[in-house]
Enzyme design. Structure first.
Site, PDB file in Angstrom:
ATOM      1  N   ARG A  16       0.823  -1.220   0.000  1.00 29.97           N
ATOM      2  CA  ARG A  16       0.000   0.000   0.000  1.00 29.97           C
ATOM      3  C   ARG A  16       0.852   1.262   0.000  1.00 29.97           C
ATOM      4  O   ARG A  16       0.459   2.273  -0.564  1.00 29.97           O
ATOM      5  CB  ARG A  16      -0.913   0.006   1.225  1.00 29.97           C
ATOM      6  CG  ARG A  16      -2.037  -0.977   1.076  1.00 29.97           C
ATOM      7  CD  ARG A  16      -2.860  -1.075   2.325  1.00 29.97           C
ATOM      8  NE  ARG A  16      -4.079  -1.822   2.047  1.00 29.97           N
ATOM      9  CZ  ARG A  16      -4.927  -2.222   2.976  1.00 29.97           C
ATOM     10  NH1 ARG A  16      -4.694  -1.947   4.245  1.00 29.97           N
ATOM     11  NH2 ARG A  16      -6.010  -2.880   2.639  1.00 29.97           N
TER      12      ARG A  16
ATOM     13  N   GLY B 147      -9.255  -8.368   0.796  1.00 30.88           N
ATOM     14  CA  GLY B 147      -8.040  -8.557   1.581  1.00 30.88           C
ATOM     15  C   GLY B 147      -7.540  -9.986   1.561  1.00 30.88           C
ATOM     16  O   GLY B 147      -6.406 -10.255   1.155  1.00 30.88           O
TER      17      GLY B 147
ATOM     18  N   GLY C  76     -14.112  -4.213   0.532  1.00 35.91           N
ATOM     19  CA  GLY C  76     -15.460  -3.677   0.704  1.00 35.91           C
ATOM     20  C   GLY C  76     -15.802  -2.632  -0.353  1.00 35.91           C
ATOM     21  O   GLY C  76     -16.926  -2.589  -0.857  1.00 35.91           O
TER      22      GLY C  76
ATOM     23  N   LYS D 160     -18.621 -13.891   5.316  1.00 35.39           N
ATOM     24  CA  LYS D 160     -19.941 -13.481   5.773  1.00 35.39           C
ATOM     25  C   LYS D 160     -20.901 -13.195   4.629  1.00 35.39           C
ATOM     26  O   LYS D 160     -20.659 -12.320   3.800  1.00 35.39           O
ATOM     27  CB  LYS D 160     -19.814 -12.224   6.648  1.00 35.39           C
ATOM     28  CG  LYS D 160     -19.241 -12.536   8.017  1.00 35.39           C
ATOM     29  CD  LYS D 160     -18.913 -11.281   8.768  1.00 35.39           C
ATOM     30  CE  LYS D 160     -20.090 -10.806   9.595  1.00 35.39           C
ATOM     31  NZ  LYS D 160     -19.739  -9.542  10.295  1.00 35.39           N
TER      32      LYS D 160
HETATM   33  P1  ADP Z   1     -12.065 -11.028   1.409  1.00 35.77           P
HETATM   34  O1  ADP Z   1     -11.222 -10.353   2.472  1.00 35.77           O
HETATM   35  O2  ADP Z   1     -11.239 -11.540   0.285  1.00 35.77           O
HETATM   36  O3  ADP Z   1     -13.224 -10.192   0.973  1.00 35.77           O
HETATM   37  P2  ADP Z   1     -13.608 -12.402   3.401  1.00 35.77           P
HETATM   38  O4  ADP Z   1     -13.099 -11.460   4.425  1.00 35.77           O
HETATM   39  O5  ADP Z   1     -15.039 -12.334   3.032  1.00 35.77           O
HETATM   40  O6  ADP Z   1     -12.704 -12.325   2.086  1.00 35.77           O
HETATM   41  O7  ADP Z   1     -13.405 -13.912   3.899  1.00 35.77           O
HETATM   42  C1  ADP Z   1     -12.164 -14.494   4.068  1.00 35.77           C
HETATM   43  C2  ADP Z   1     -12.199 -15.497   5.194  1.00 35.77           C
HETATM   44  O8  ADP Z   1     -13.222 -16.454   5.013  1.00 35.77           O
HETATM   45  C3  ADP Z   1     -10.914 -16.252   5.251  1.00 35.77           C
HETATM   46  O9  ADP Z   1     -10.204 -15.848   6.389  1.00 35.77           O
HETATM   47  C4  ADP Z   1     -11.338 -17.719   5.346  1.00 35.77           C
HETATM   48  O10 ADP Z   1     -10.678 -18.439   6.348  1.00 35.77           O
HETATM   49  C5  ADP Z   1     -12.800 -17.626   5.658  1.00 35.77           C
HETATM   50  N1  ADP Z   1     -13.542 -18.797   5.157  1.00 35.77           N
HETATM   51  C6  ADP Z   1     -13.721 -19.185   3.881  1.00 35.77           C
HETATM   52  N2  ADP Z   1     -14.405 -20.322   3.810  1.00 35.77           N
HETATM   53  C7  ADP Z   1     -14.678 -20.696   5.081  1.00 35.77           C
HETATM   54  C8  ADP Z   1     -15.377 -21.800   5.670  1.00 35.77           C
HETATM   55  N3  ADP Z   1     -15.926 -22.751   4.912  1.00 35.77           N
HETATM   56  N4  ADP Z   1     -15.471 -21.834   7.021  1.00 35.77           N
HETATM   57  C9  ADP Z   1     -14.911 -20.859   7.773  1.00 35.77           C
HETATM   58  N5  ADP Z   1     -14.254 -19.807   7.280  1.00 35.77           N
HETATM   59  C10 ADP Z   1     -14.135 -19.722   5.949  1.00 35.77           C
HETATM   60 MG    MG Z   2     -11.597  -9.980   4.520  1.00 34.70          MG
END
Ligand code: ADP
Ligand code: MG
Length: 396
Positions: free
Chosen positions: A40, A354, A377, A205
């Protein structure tokens, strides 16, 4: 979307406040806090150099770091950022001890022409993250530090905060090059995709991503889901998910998605374990055969095959959210397979988030993607709504 870009006239001899994303995580090294990852910081350097080259009198960098909760906490100081930026830019970045007030303004005035300054963490004051509307007084105090405002903080432009939309009310404001690049890449991929267009959404989520999934289902030819958020969808379809991570209160809302649409793909098989633990024995099973004491922690090989077929036909692919708990090796295969498939795909690939970007970096494949967004986000909100609070006032 056309954004207001600064010209030499707008910034010449002006004190330019540059809103950046300098939110790094620190680690301790020889008793000092240093950034774990300086991606960053490197990203903002060309903007600083460009402003100076175009005649800006001073560049005043502004960002938050971590979640100090509106109080001054030493471990969230910008000191480590200033030090690393100085080294990377090979010029002194003057770190100030606060981000508002007379002393700060005086220090900015007294700095030499051509100076680069860095304000202290803007979250050391509660006004940045005010829960009851924008803190106008704080916004005015921040704006008083300069003559012109440049927003180059795409990844933080989805929240209506004082340091972005607030400051914009009080100063002539422009979009920075990183912001423009992000907005162009993301609006292009959603408004003008080459078809067939595929969106892959995973991660933790469903509550934070249901809105964007609804938009993508309308705009893309295929949407493929994975990660923990797919668990809530499976549950909404009446499938047993054992002790998997789910959001019970989202089940009803998830049912509003077109769950029987053949273009909305959900896992057909999964990797399960009793514990989300690296030593836990794992097994692959069809969805529908998850036991009561098991958790779904990754997508299975048949799901990867299914998604491979859709990926190979796609001309545009948007990806956010890991397919499983990739931080643990036994549950990383689904995410790694999807990363490799995207890296080798003929499609334009736009990825962000992230954890998503971290998972791609683990395999050193970020260079194989067409566009890697620095915003998670912000990318999702822009895909869903077509605009963000922090870019709306910058529209031409
Ligand atoms: P990003 O930061 O790329 O937008 P998120 O923050 O939505 O992604 O989600 C990432 C997290 O989701 C990771 O830390 C991963 O461990 C968790 N994750 C993915 N699949 C599962 C699962 N089946 N059960 C629990 N956690 C999960
Ligand atoms: Mg994330």
């Amino acid at each position: 979307m056309k954004l207001k870009i600064y010209t030499q006239n707008d910034i010449k001899n002006k004190k330019v406040i540059l809103r950046a994303v300098l939110d790094v995580k620190y680690k301790e090294e020889n008793g000092e806090l240093v950034p774990r990852d300086d991606t960053r910081l490197r990203a903002i350097i060309p903007t600083v150099e460009d402003l100076l080259q175009q005649g800006a009198k001073k560049v005043i960098l502004m960002s938050y770091l971590g979640r100090p909760g509106g109080e001054c906490k030493k471990e969230y100081s910008m000191d480590g950022v200033a030090k690393r930026l100085s080294a990377l830019m090979d010029r002194q970045v003057i770190k100030l001890d606060d981000c508002i007030g007379d002393t700060v303004r005086k220090q900015i005035e007294e700095a030499d022409d051509g100076a680069v300054l860095l304000l202290e963490n803007i979250r050391f004051h509660p006004g940045e993250k005010s829960t009851d509307g924008l803190d106008e007084e704080y916004a005015r105090a921040l704006a008083a530090n300069g003559d012109v405002f440049v927003n180059d903080a795409f990844g933080q432009s989805h929240r209506p905060v004082a340091s972005i939309i607030g400051v914009m009310k009080y100063l002539p404001s422009y979009a920075g090059p990183n912001l423009v690049r992000e907005v162009n890449a993301i609006t292009e991929v959603i408004n003008n995709p080459k078809h067939p267009c595929l969106a892959i959404i995973g991660g933790a989520k469903i509550s934070t991503k249901l809105g964007v999934i609804s938009t993508l289902v309308k705009k893309c030819d295929n949407v493929a889901l994975g990660g923990a958020l797919a668990n809530t969808i499976l549950l909404a379809k009446g499938v047993q998910v054992g002790t998997s991570l789910i959001e019970q209160d989202m089940v009803a809302t998830a049912k509003e998605l077109p769950l029987t649409d053949t273009h909305l793909h959900i896992p057909v098989d999964v990797v399960v374990a009793e514990e989300a633990d690296e030593d836990a024995p794992t097994r692959i099973c069809a969805v529908g055969s998850v036991k009561e004491n098991e958790k779904i922690l990754d997508i299975g090989p048949d799901t990867v095959k299914l998604y491979e077929g859709i990926i190979s036909e796609a001309k545009t692919i948007i990806w956010n959210g890991p397919m499983g708990m990739f931080e643990i090796d036994s549950f990383a295969k689904g995410t790694d397979d999807i990363t490799r498939l995207l890296a080798g795909a003929k499609a334009d690939t736009v990825v962000g988030g992230g954890e998503t970007v971290a998972s791609i970096k683990r395999l050193n494949l970020e260079g194989k993607m067409t566009f890697v967004s620095m915003g998670g986000g912000a990318m999702l909100d822009l895909l869903e709504k077509g605009t963000l609070p922090g870019i709306e006032p910058l529209k031409e």
